[in-house]
Design an enzyme around this catalytic site. Structure first.
Site, short mmCIF file in Angstrom:
data_model
loop_
_atom_site.label_atom_id
_atom_site.label_comp_id
_atom_site.label_asym_id
_atom_site.label_seq_id
_atom_site.Cartn_x
_atom_site.Cartn_y
_atom_site.Cartn_z
N LYS A 34 33.80 37.06 40.72
CA LYS A 34 35.18 36.83 40.28
C LYS A 34 35.93 35.97 41.31
O LYS A 34 35.44 35.81 42.44
CB LYS A 34 35.88 38.17 40.08
CG LYS A 34 35.99 39.00 41.36
CD LYS A 34 36.47 40.43 41.09
CE LYS A 34 36.57 41.23 42.39
NZ LYS A 34 36.82 42.66 42.15
N ARG A 129 43.59 52.42 37.89
CA ARG A 129 43.79 50.98 37.85
C ARG A 129 43.34 50.45 36.50
O ARG A 129 44.14 50.05 35.69
CB ARG A 129 43.04 50.32 39.02
CG ARG A 129 43.34 48.85 39.16
CD ARG A 129 42.64 48.21 40.34
NE ARG A 129 41.20 48.09 40.16
CZ ARG A 129 40.41 47.34 40.94
NH1 ARG A 129 40.92 46.68 41.96
NH2 ARG A 129 39.12 47.28 40.72
N TYR A 243 57.57 25.63 64.95
CA TYR A 243 58.81 26.06 64.30
C TYR A 243 59.39 27.31 64.97
O TYR A 243 58.65 28.26 65.28
CB TYR A 243 58.54 26.41 62.84
CG TYR A 243 58.41 25.22 61.93
CD1 TYR A 243 59.45 24.32 61.75
CD2 TYR A 243 57.23 25.02 61.20
CE1 TYR A 243 59.32 23.25 60.89
CE2 TYR A 243 57.10 23.95 60.32
CZ TYR A 243 58.15 23.06 60.18
OH TYR A 243 58.03 22.00 59.33
N MET A 291 52.57 24.71 57.61
CA MET A 291 51.88 24.51 56.34
C MET A 291 50.53 23.80 56.54
O MET A 291 49.53 24.17 55.93
CB MET A 291 52.76 23.70 55.39
CG MET A 291 52.16 23.56 54.01
SD MET A 291 53.14 22.51 52.93
CE MET A 291 54.62 23.49 52.71
C1 LIG Z 1 35.85 43.41 42.92
C2 LIG Z 1 35.09 44.50 42.27
C3 LIG Z 1 33.78 44.81 42.69
C4 LIG Z 1 33.18 44.24 43.94
O1 LIG Z 1 33.72 44.93 45.04
P1 LIG Z 1 33.33 44.63 46.55
O2 LIG Z 1 34.09 45.63 47.32
O3 LIG Z 1 33.77 43.23 46.81
O4 LIG Z 1 31.86 44.77 46.67
C5 LIG Z 1 33.06 45.72 41.94
N1 LIG Z 1 33.61 46.33 40.87
C6 LIG Z 1 34.88 46.09 40.46
C7 LIG Z 1 35.42 46.80 39.29
C8 LIG Z 1 35.66 45.18 41.16
O5 LIG Z 1 36.93 44.96 40.76
#
Ligand SMILES: *Cc1c(COP(=O)(O)O)cnc(C)c1O
Length: 346
Positions: A34, A129, A243, A291
């Site tokens: 992802k 979640r 800055y 930046m």
């Molecule tokens: C992002 C995610 C993972 C991977 O988690 P890591 O801690 O990066 O190994 C696995 N399952 C779900 C549902 C996630 O959102």
């Protein structure tokens, strides 16, 4: 050239994945790609992992699955954590993506819009979640199981803390919710894999560990970031850098300005904290991160370097994260679009 170079070591990524696959025991290790492969390039990451033998990939939203499908070919399985949202039917169908349905509403939507397409189920075991709550799951469980989900999963909230009582609690909740079902099951990401066999079930979902981050302490670094020096000067006692004049010289200091900043994912909260490396020599970050530019102290060097190392063997994404008050995941996924990206082992 003032462009920083981000080297992505796909051989290290592959070796990390193999280690996590071995640590998954008899469970099949998938791969979480992802957020553009945690910022490192979903196409390159997924292509390499498919070559390494990964057969199952996970993305967050359906649109991410389009790129991954192109990379891994028609045979690999691609799961979508976000499930089936309104308007997703065509992209799911056209790309052979498996939505992980996480509510009664999504289950209804999937049944009415693509009853012929495979799906998985996401259960909430306590993180609150994503996923069906136990009561919602009880309502639709028989109907779901009659259609044969491809995978039934849940996610751990505290797997980076093996001693946290939440882990055992979620394990028990997941076991209760999946008792007697014959679909493949999945509970663990990187942290859960490292907690041992009870947490593995049939499929694991490693992410951060493959990309070189904690809690997989044995991970090889995958991201190497080198930043060019644009200019250097000597700053006298009482003069300031950057800055807001937040850093003031108490002794004569050789200061170099490097060509990257918060627009490149070097988080501004790291202002005045941490360092970059020239060979083995640490050079402190001076004053605010701009930046596109950062001041560093090169007084310890006998020369003005052409470039400095921000991420590499001496400084991992987790080290940098500790200075910025965040986690390695955020450092990786913040890496900017302006870098020249080079892939080793593609
Ligand atoms: C992002 C995610 C993972 C991977 O988690 P890591 O801690 O990066 O190994 C696995 N399952 C779900 C549902 C996630 O959102």
């Amino acid at each position: 050239m003032a462009r920083s170079v981000l080297k992505i070591d796909l051989d290290a990524l592959a070796a990390n994945w193999r280690d996590l696959a071995a640590a998954s025991g008899s469970a099949e290790a998938g791969a979480v790609v992802k957020a553009d492969g945690y910022g490192l390039g979903a196409t390159q990451v997924a292509t390499r992992l498919a070559r390494e033998g990964a057969k199952r990939f996970f993305v967050a939203i359906a649109e991410e699955g389009v790129e991954v499908r192109k990379a891994v070919g028609p045979d690999a399985t691609i799961h979508v954590f976000g499930g089936h949202m309104a308007g997703d039917a065509a992209v799911l169908r056209d790309n052979g993506l498996i939505p992980m349905l996480n509510s009664g509403e999504q289950w209804q939507r999937h049944q009415s819009e693509c009853p012929d397409l495979p799906f998985g189920i996401q259960l909430d075991s306590g993180m609150n979640r994503l996923g069906l709550e136990p009561e919602d799951w009880a309502d639709i469980r028989d109907a779901v199981m009659a259609k044969g989900p491809e995978l039934v999963m849940s996610h751990l909230a505290c797997a980076d803390e093996p001693d946290n009582a939440m882990n055992a609690q979620q394990l028990e909740a997941f076991r209760d919710m999946t008792a007697g079902i014959d679909a493949p099951k999945s509970l663990s990401a990187t942290g859960g894999i490292l907690m041992g066999g009870d947490f593995h079930f049939d499929v694991t979902r490693p992410g951060i560990g493959m990309y070189g981050g904690e809690p997989f302490t044995g991970a090889r670094p995958v991201a190497y970031l080198n930043i060019p020096v644009i200019q250097a000067r000597t700053v006298g006692i009482g003069e300031s850098v950057g800055y807001g004049n937040t850093w003031v010289a108490h002794k004569e200091t050789r200061v170099a300005t490097i060509a990257a900043g918060y627009a490149d994912g070097i988080i501004r909260a790291q202002s005045g904290k941490g360092q970059v490396f020239v060979g083995e020599t640490p050079c402190d970050i001076l004053g605010r991160v701009s930046m596109d530019l950062i001041g560093i102290d090169i007084s310890e060097l006998d020369h003005t370097p052409e470039s400095v190392t921000f991420l590499g063997l001496r400084q991992t994404v987790d080290t940098v994260a500790s200075y910025a008050g965040t986690i390695g995941y955020e450092i990786l996924t913040s890496l900017g679009a302006r870098y020249q990206r080079e892939y080793l082992g593609a």
